[in-house]
Design an enzyme around this catalytic site. Structure first.
Site, short mmCIF file in Angstrom:
data_model
loop_
_atom_site.label_atom_id
_atom_site.label_comp_id
_atom_site.label_asym_id
_atom_site.label_seq_id
_atom_site.Cartn_x
_atom_site.Cartn_y
_atom_site.Cartn_z
N GLN A 56 0.81 -1.23 0.00
CA GLN A 56 0.00 0.00 0.00
C GLN A 56 0.84 1.27 0.00
OE1 GLN A 56 -2.95 -0.17 3.09
NE2 GLN A 56 -4.40 -1.25 1.78
N SER A 96 -2.54 4.11 -6.86
CA SER A 96 -3.60 4.56 -5.95
C SER A 96 -3.40 6.01 -5.50
CB SER A 96 -3.66 3.68 -4.70
OG SER A 96 -4.15 2.42 -5.03
N TYR A 113 -9.42 -6.19 -9.73
CA TYR A 113 -9.79 -5.39 -10.91
C TYR A 113 -11.08 -5.94 -11.52
CZ TYR A 113 -5.15 -3.33 -10.72
OH TYR A 113 -4.03 -2.65 -10.32
#
Ligand code: NAD
Length: 382
Positions: A128, A134, A229
């Site tokens: 992350q 993102s 996805y």
């Protein structure tokens, strides 16, 4: 000791950069050498002196700069001509658009340059902090609302005034991934009445938690890949979706489309017939305009008008908030490089056994590494 090189972006209208002084401090504290191109932070008002004070060496001679890189960082990939000035052992880290940049990837492979595509970093909890897709998509979601708002001849919130009551503007967001969810949250904070749709029903809960409505459309089996996805819809499913969302689009003041399919062309979800049903003055923002677009009539890099409806396809959304986007991107790169920092050797060491590198590395020492890109390119060659 590894030498990290950061270059100034060469792409027109790109205001972001890949390094902030705070990152220089973190790298040099570990004993890494940091070189950056003079003017790297100019577009976000950070001077060469600030980078220098943090511990970086500023280089004005580009050839000299590139020749020193063990790791070469940027947002956009460098041209083949520029990479000729690097060592064969260099590892270039940037967005690479690996599904489309096949000639460049072939060159990287043949010239034995290593390349790491930040788009291919896995979407896992461990990654992350390195997830540039993102971080930049989230800012894009915010920017698209701001762009739409400034083009709309209305306010977003409800206003009850002695001069009359203004109803809240209606915003419809298609695609509730990272960018879509940020667009929903931003439009909600500004007081709009927000509805969203995504083919992955699992996101309905997230949309509701932001206070928005989720448009339910029964298009049959959809699902998502292991990485989360969306799967591509059949032409029949697309048609059902187009028809079912037409009324919501016609009713909306702003429509923001963020529907993407990883590694494929985005689906066309809004046709000219539906745009003709919208009120003149309404606004559509097509996030995917640069890759083919979700909207018929959107033009990459431009704002176009169809029946009085503005269609914004300007693209490169995070560059509009370049300081924050640079900070997030530079931190993503720092997290990635430090994940592979070997304390004893005081070097960044690429461990090919690591699952991040098995997918994010596209080329290495003359080989194609990412299995998906490798099979696509091998199939095309055959
Ligand atoms: P994306 O940019 O590939 O697509 C944007 C959105 O468009 C997706 O939500 C997709 O479902 C949707 N979409 C595709 N076709 C559509 C259609 N016909 N109509 C409406 N919507 C359509 O997606 P993204 O924002 O990169 O996120 C992809 C996934 O990765 C999400 O599940 C997200 O939660 C997940 N993710 C996980 C992590 C992590 O675990 N570290 C980080 C980021 C994202």
């Amino acid at each position: 000791m590894s030498t990290l090189v950061f270059v100034k972006e060469q792409v027109e209208n790109e205001r972001r950069c890949s390094l902030l002084p705070v990152n220089v401090k973190a790298y040099t504290k570990l004993g890494l050498n940091v070189f950056c191109e003079s003017g790297i932070g100019e577009s976000i008002n950070i001077s060469d002196d600030q980078y220098k004070e943090a511990g970086a060496t500023i280089e004005t001679d580009k050839k000299q700069l590139l020749s020193q890189a063990d790791f070469l960082m940027s947002i956009h990939p460098l041209s083949k001509e520029a990479l000729l000035d690097t060592k064969e052992s260099v590892c270039c880290i940037s967005f690479l658009d690996p599904f489309n940049a096949k000639d460049h990837i072939t060159w990287l492979k043949e010239s034995k340059r290593s390349s790491l595509s930040v788009e291919m970093i896995p979407r896992s909890s461990r990654c992350q902090k390195m997830d540039a897709l993102s971080s930049q998509a989230s800012l894009a979601g915010y920017v698209m609302v701001a762009k739409a708002m400034s083009a709309l001849p209305r306010v977003l919130p409800m206003m009850m005034t002695p001069a009359g009551t203004l109803k809240p503007s209606k915003v419809f967001v298609i695609g509730a991934g990272v960018a879509g969810l940020q667009a929903i949250a931003t439009a909600k904070r500004l007081g709009a009445s927000v509805t969203a749709y995504d083919t992955r029903e699992v996101v309905a809960e997230q949309v509701h938690s932001l206070g928005a409505k989720f448009l339910k459309i029964d298009i049959g089996e959809t699902g998502q890949t292991e990485q989360g996805y969306a799967k591509a819809l059949s032409p029949e499913q697309i048609q059902i979706q187009q028809q079912a969302q037409a009324k919501c689009i016609a009713d909306s003041d702003i429509v923001i489309t963020t529907a993407q399919l990883f590694g494929r062309k985005p689906p066309v979800l809004i046709t000219k017939d539906v745009i003709a049903q919208m009120k003149p003055g309404s606004v559509i923002v097509d996030m995917a305009a640069e890759n083919g677009g979700n909207v018929e009539g959107s033009v990459a890099g431009q704002v176009s008008k169809v029946n009085g409806v503005s269609i914004i396809g300007t693209g490169n959304w995070p560059s509009e908030v370049a300081l924050d986007a640079s900070q997030m991107y530079a931190n993503n790169l720092q997290a990635l490089l430090l994940e592979f920092f070997d304390n004893e050797a005081a070097k960044v060491v690429l461990n090919l056994e690591d699952d991040i590198l098995q997918t994010a590395l596209i080329t290495h020492q003359g080989e194609l590494i990412n299995p998906t890109i490798k099979s696509i390119m091998t199939e095309e060659k055959a």
